[in-house]
Design an enzyme around this catalytic site. Structure first.
Site, PDB file in Angstrom:
ATOM      1  CE1 TYR A  50      -4.389  -1.065   0.107  1.00  0.00           C
ATOM      2  CE2 TYR A  50      -4.444   1.270   0.580  1.00  0.00           C
ATOM      3  CZ  TYR A  50      -5.079   0.126   0.182  1.00  0.00           C
ATOM      4  OH  TYR A  50      -6.406   0.165  -0.146  1.00  0.00           O
ATOM      5  CE  LYS A 110      -0.013 -16.991  -1.786  1.00  0.00           C
ATOM      6  NZ  LYS A 110      -1.097 -17.951  -2.060  1.00  0.00           N
ATOM      7  CG  ASP A 170      -4.224 -18.671  -1.186  1.00  0.00           C
ATOM      8  OD1 ASP A 170      -3.732 -18.616  -0.044  1.00  0.00           O
ATOM      9  OD2 ASP A 170      -3.672 -19.285  -2.126  1.00  0.00           O
ATOM     10  CG  ASP A 214      -8.145  -2.369   0.721  1.00  0.00           C
ATOM     11  OD1 ASP A 214      -9.175  -1.826   1.158  1.00  0.00           O
ATOM     12  OD2 ASP A 214      -7.770  -2.282  -0.468  1.00  0.00           O
TER      13      ASP A 214
HETATM   14 MG    MG Z   1     -10.778  -0.604   0.868  1.00  0.00          MG
END
Ligand code: MG
Ligand code: NAI
Length: 334
Positions: free
Chosen positions: A123, A172, A205, A229
């Site tokens: 991000y 991950k 996942d 997010d």
């Molecule tokens: Mg968002």
């Protein structure tokens, strides 16, 4: 009286912020609103999506309630949301998703709180073109021990304080062995310091699948920025949609409260926007300010309206009303 910087925001921002102010006023919340500008509206009006004055006001008053801000896709200016989170080191993004009475959704027992690391990961938007033709792009993800430790501790402490029994770290680390691997290792290191909280880790996942199959297995979830997010929108979907989930951005000195959702341009200006998400964010703000009774009172009024007067609510949750009939119904209860 608490001074709170108030940013209306873009798209549905003006409608939902007006509704929330009306409800907080009806509840007698002791808030002195300090208006400030940010986002696409500020950019169009002043040529600057984040005027210095807004930053100074947040710095001074420490607490802000913010409507959604539109961020241009592809080019254009950098996300003001991300800039504000970084500028004030609002490292904990807390996003609860809880099943509500009266809401038609496939699940009735969801009660999870996502702790999203709010200052790092992919991000940070550190991207570059590798070649002149712009056929090859790269993006950098940053994960540090310091930032991971503070969000992971925040998640465990929240679980203890609010009576949640489990914390899951989502990662991950099988593929991104250094960045999300570091995050996972720190979570494993910290977990034994909270022996009363059950810890597990889940690969992201699989997490997406687990959340839509058996969401009730999760209490507190802690993860890096981008995963948080995405999974927090997913969690919103489990409890009836983005119109229903609030969020808090909390640092050591400052806090900013906003809905999980964005500016919803598809319904802006039509009074269709559900004000609950921003309202729930404002209740997190009242709790942060120590105004627990007012927060509880408003929450009870919302549940009452959802349960017995869904018709007055917005169409996204099956109502026949609009933003303001819903807000009025809550005010009447109060
Ligand atoms: Mg968002
Ligand atoms: P969005 O969250 O604005 O909308 C997604 C879908 O959910 C739309 O169909 C919308 O109508 C619906 N929705 C969202 N909030 C709702 C509400 N309160 N009541 C009823 N329905 C609601 O996401 P989208 O369309 O991807 O993004 C639009 C803009 O918002 C973009 O510029 C994006 O950058 C920005 N954004 C800003 C955020 C923030 O200020 N924190 C967070 C997410 C997106």
């Amino acid at each position: 009286m608490h001074n709170v910087v108030f940013i209306t925001g873009d798209g549905i921002g003006p409608e939902i912020t007006q509704a929330v102010q009306q409800i907080l006023k009806a509840a007698g919340a002791p808030i002195n609103w300090i208006p400030a500008k940010a986002g696409m509206g500020a950019y169009r009006e002043l040529g600057n999506p984040l005027p210095d004055e807004t930053v100074e006001l947040i710095d001074k008053h420490k607490v802000a309630l913010k409507g959604p801000l539109e961020t241009p896709v592809g080019g254009g200016f950098r996300s003001i949301n991300v800039t504000l989170r970084q500028r004030f080191n609002l490292y904990s993004n807390i996003r609860p998703a809880k099943s509500l009475p009266g809401i038609n959704s496939p699940f009735t027992h969801v009660d999870m709180v996502i702790f999203r690391e709010n200052t790092q990961g992919l991000y940070i938007g550190q991207e570059r073109w590798v070649d002149k033709e712009e056929h090859h792009a790269e993006s950098i993800a940053v994960v540090t021990r310091e930032a991971s430790e503070r969000i992971i501790h925040a998640a465990f402490q929240y679980a203890q304080k609010h009576g949640y029994k489990k914390v899951a770290a989502v990662h991950k680390a099988n593929i991104l062995k250094l960045t999300t691997g570091l995050f996972l290792n720190i979570a494993r290191e910290i977990a034994p310091q909270y022996p009363d909280v059950e810890f597990r880790d889940v690969i992201v996942d699989n997490m997406a699948m687990q959340m839509v199959m058996r969401p009730e297995q999760f209490d507190v979830v802690v993860t890096t920025n981008l995963f948080g997010d995405i999974l927090s929108d997913l969690a919103s979907g489990l409890v009836g949609g983005l119109g229903l989930t609030g969020s808090a951005n909390i640092g050591d000195k400052h806090a900013m409260f906003e809905a999980v959702h964005g500016s919803a341009p598809d319904i802006a200006g039509q009074k269709k926007a559900n004000p609950s998400a921003l309202l729930f964010s404002s209740l997190m703000m009242l709790d942060y300010l120590g105004e627990h009774e007012t927060s509880k009172k408003i929450h009870a009024a919302v549940l009452d309206v959802l349960k017995y007067n869904l018709d007055a609510c917005t169409p996204d949750i099956g109502g026949k009303g609009d933003t303001f009939t819903y807000a009025d119904a809550i005010c009447l209860k109060l």
